[in-house]
Scaffold this active site. Structure first.
Site, PDB file in Angstrom:
ATOM      1  N   GLY A 191     -40.874 -46.228  41.431  1.00 17.40           N
ATOM      2  CA  GLY A 191     -42.472 -45.361  41.286  1.00 17.40           C
ATOM      3  C   GLY A 191     -42.504 -45.201  39.278  1.00 17.40           C
ATOM      4  O   GLY A 191     -41.135 -44.933  38.467  1.00 17.40           O
ATOM      5  N   GLY A 223     -43.937 -42.697  36.577  1.00 19.98           N
ATOM      6  CA  GLY A 223     -45.283 -42.180  35.985  1.00 19.98           C
ATOM      7  C   GLY A 223     -44.663 -41.752  34.303  1.00 19.98           C
ATOM      8  O   GLY A 223     -43.898 -41.687  33.661  1.00 19.98           O
ATOM      9  N   SER A 224     -45.560 -40.203  34.050  1.00 21.15           N
ATOM     10  CA  SER A 224     -45.107 -39.471  32.332  1.00 21.15           C
ATOM     11  C   SER A 224     -43.957 -39.162  32.094  1.00 21.15           C
ATOM     12  O   SER A 224     -43.356 -38.302  31.404  1.00 21.15           O
ATOM     13  CB  SER A 224     -46.351 -38.658  32.226  1.00 21.15           C
ATOM     14  OG  SER A 224     -46.514 -38.267  33.163  1.00 21.15           O
ATOM     15  N   PHE A 225     -43.414 -38.512  34.407  1.00 22.95           N
ATOM     16  CA  PHE A 225     -42.360 -37.569  33.868  1.00 22.95           C
ATOM     17  C   PHE A 225     -41.203 -38.357  34.121  1.00 22.95           C
ATOM     18  O   PHE A 225     -39.819 -37.654  33.734  1.00 22.95           O
ATOM     19  CB  PHE A 225     -42.059 -36.990  35.356  1.00 22.95           C
ATOM     20  CG  PHE A 225     -42.813 -37.988  36.870  1.00 22.95           C
ATOM     21  CD1 PHE A 225     -41.431 -38.409  37.267  1.00 22.95           C
ATOM     22  CD2 PHE A 225     -44.118 -38.127  36.576  1.00 22.95           C
ATOM     23  CE1 PHE A 225     -41.697 -39.426  37.983  1.00 22.95           C
ATOM     24  CE2 PHE A 225     -43.617 -39.085  37.971  1.00 22.95           C
ATOM     25  CZ  PHE A 225     -43.013 -40.255  38.629  1.00 22.95           C
ATOM     26  N   GLY A 226     -41.802 -39.564  34.790  1.00 20.42           N
ATOM     27  CA  GLY A 226     -39.960 -40.726  34.066  1.00 20.42           C
ATOM     28  C   GLY A 226     -40.231 -41.582  35.340  1.00 20.42           C
ATOM     29  O   GLY A 226     -41.278 -42.428  35.426  1.00 20.42           O
ATOM     30  N   VAL A 237     -39.751 -43.313  39.510  1.00 19.81           N
ATOM     31  CA  VAL A 237     -39.113 -42.455  40.560  1.00 19.81           C
ATOM     32  C   VAL A 237     -37.832 -44.070  41.993  1.00 19.81           C
ATOM     33  O   VAL A 237     -38.556 -45.300  41.357  1.00 19.81           O
ATOM     34  CB  VAL A 237     -39.774 -43.133  42.254  1.00 19.81           C
ATOM     35  CG1 VAL A 237     -39.322 -42.513  43.532  1.00 19.81           C
ATOM     36  CG2 VAL A 237     -40.803 -41.138  41.321  1.00 19.81           C
ATOM     37  N   LYS A 295     -36.746 -38.730  42.732  1.00 19.84           N
ATOM     38  CA  LYS A 295     -37.209 -38.657  41.263  1.00 19.84           C
ATOM     39  C   LYS A 295     -36.445 -38.158  40.015  1.00 19.84           C
ATOM     40  O   LYS A 295     -36.052 -37.162  40.454  1.00 19.84           O
ATOM     41  CB  LYS A 295     -38.520 -37.902  41.120  1.00 19.84           C
ATOM     42  CG  LYS A 295     -39.681 -37.517  40.256  1.00 19.84           C
ATOM     43  CD  LYS A 295     -40.401 -36.656  40.962  1.00 19.84           C
ATOM     44  CE  LYS A 295     -41.356 -36.198  39.502  1.00 19.84           C
ATOM     45  NZ  LYS A 295     -43.240 -35.216  40.331  1.00 19.84           N
ATOM     46  N   ASP A 316     -53.306 -30.575  41.607  1.00 24.41           N
ATOM     47  CA  ASP A 316     -53.704 -31.441  41.395  1.00 24.41           C
ATOM     48  C   ASP A 316     -53.578 -32.811  42.598  1.00 24.41           C
ATOM     49  O   ASP A 316     -53.058 -33.686  42.925  1.00 24.41           O
ATOM     50  CB  ASP A 316     -52.305 -32.382  40.386  1.00 24.41           C
ATOM     51  CG  ASP A 316     -52.779 -33.154  39.547  1.00 24.41           C
ATOM     52  OD1 ASP A 316     -53.814 -33.548  39.382  1.00 24.41           O
ATOM     53  OD2 ASP A 316     -51.779 -34.224  39.450  1.00 24.41           O
TER      54      ASP A 316
END
Length: 435
Positions: free
Chosen positions: A54, A56-59, A61, A83, A176
């Protein structure tokens, strides 16, 4: 064979080849999967690192499977979805990462909330070892199927209602709730995930939070107003999720805050006639623009008592005794072998589900002084022409489910227009902090 000790300051990088980079990345992720109890006890285990599943903007997975020495090659062990949250260069981003980890640690275990096993932090990242849900996310399945039957949507929303009730009882607001953040396990049970925007110490339905944040298309009107909001905003998002999974539409979608605000003022809620009267009534109450009059403002029991859930046995649902009507391994929903992940990270997830060899294997043990030592060991490879190891249990069902052909077109029309066509994604799936 080379040895690396956790007390060293850096990782040796003997080569810039892809294999060595995979080994280096694997050792970093494996270090975050070693629990505190395992660091203190003289246990031996190995970790199979499969790669990224995975992004995303966070980093990222990352997928890791842990097996203990006494476990056999193909059974036992624990699978983690690690994560990796980048701390970033700003103090605000660091606070967001740490808040997510802190909130997830405070959540008591629940069957419909993704659990946090443990959390590790270093100079650049925060690593959260989460439960791995091999059924994929709901958004991916909706991209393939278009919509779900109302019976399947009812069961899905019932499980998410119990998840929100569990969070709200501890003063946690998710903020969210959307298909991208609803994961499915191997049997099709829902798990609410991603607490990057969550906040705590919220006890009122219409107040307690001020930050304007969320995913465009799901944000409640009181959040956009900027005058404060509370737990009722989560019930709005649950109503939006039900509307999307049953009709394929988001009437108030937009890429920016201004687009969503204009949509609220100009686009009415137009529900299709094929929805049942109970579903229609529930959506009208859940999408009420006034949080004090919205269903759920008096608590989760108000949601459970609605006629839309009249046939739901809540105790049996909470104990997972009711088989989900939508099962990712069911032949009724897929026109071929099911892949637990598609798009970015598909290769790693499919390799794990099929029992194939990982990208690297790291063996963890203790030296004479009790310090943890990690060794990169050779990965057993199947003989040429031999079939890969057969996955067991739910993994076998996920890999072997076959059935009818999927429809090639999704439902279109309505106030918000069609969101999906075939298996593509026609809308953005990002989320935004507006202030």
């Amino acid at each position: 064979m080379r040895r690396w000790c956790l007390s060293t300051l850096g990782w040796p990088l003997p080569s810039r080849s892809n294999l060595c980079l995979a080994h280096r990345r694997g050792r970093t992720i494996v270090r975050s999967c070693i629990k505190k109890a395992e660091r203190e006890a003289n246990t031996q285990s190995w970790f199979d690192y499969y790669g990224t599943v995975g992004q995303g903007s966070f980093g990222m997975v990352e997928l890791v499977h842990q097996r203990h020495k006494q476990a056999s090659e193909c059974t036992g062990g624990t699978t983690f979805a690690v994560k990796v949250c980048r701390k970033g260069t700003t103090r605000r981003q660091l606070e967001i990462c740490r808040r997510e980890a802190r909130i997830m640690k405070s959540i008591p275990p629940h069957p419909f909330v993704v659990g946090l096993s443990h959390c590790v932090e270093d100079d650049g990242n925060i690593y959260m070892a989460l439960e791995y849900c091999m059924g994929g996310d709901l958004f991916t399945h909706l991209g393939e199927l278009g919509t779900l039957p109302e019976r399947a949507a009812r069961h899905l929303v019932a499980e998410l209602t119990l998840a929100l009730a569990h969070l709200h009882a501890d003063g946690i607001m998710h903020r969210d709730v959307k298909p991208e953040n609803v994961l499915l396990d191997a049997r099709g049970h829902a798990r609410l995930a991603d607490f990057g925007l969550a906040t705590s110490n919220i006890t009122r339905a219409d107040g307690g939070a001020m930050s304007i944040c969320g995913s465009p298309g799901y944000i409640a009107p009181e959040v956009l107003a900027g005058r404060g909001y509370g737990l009722a905003a989560d019930w709005w998002q649950l109503g939006m999720l039900l509307l999307e999974v049953t009709t394929g539409q988001l009437p108030w979608a937009g890429a920016t805050l201004g687009d969503v605000s204009r949509a609220f003022r100009s686009v009415p809620l137009d529900l299709p006639a094929y929805l049942s009267s109970d579903a229609t009534d529930f959506l009208i109450l859940a999408l009420c623009p006034h949080p004090g009059m919205r269903i759920g403002s008096l608590g989760a029991d108000e949601v459970k008592r609605h006629a839309f859930f009249s046939g739901v046995r809540w105790g049996r649902v909470a104990r997972k005794e009711v088989p989900p009507p939508f099962n990712p391994s069911s032949p009724s929903y897929h026109g071929g072998p099911f892949t637990p992940c598609c798009g970015h990270g598909a290769e790693a997830a499919q390799a794990h589900a099929a029992g194939e060899a990982p990208r690297c294997r790291v063996e963890v043990s203790h030296d004479e002084d009790g310090a943890i030592v990690m060794e990169t060991v050779p990965v057993p490879q199947a003989a040429e022409g031999a079939a890969p190891p057969r996955p067991a249990g739910a993994a076998a069902e996920l890999c072997e489910g076959v059935g009818r052909e999927r429809g090639s077109s999704a439902r279109s029309g309505g106030a918000g227009g069609s969101l999906r066509g075939g298996s593509g994604r026609a809308r953005g799936s990002g989320r935004v902090w507006f202030q």
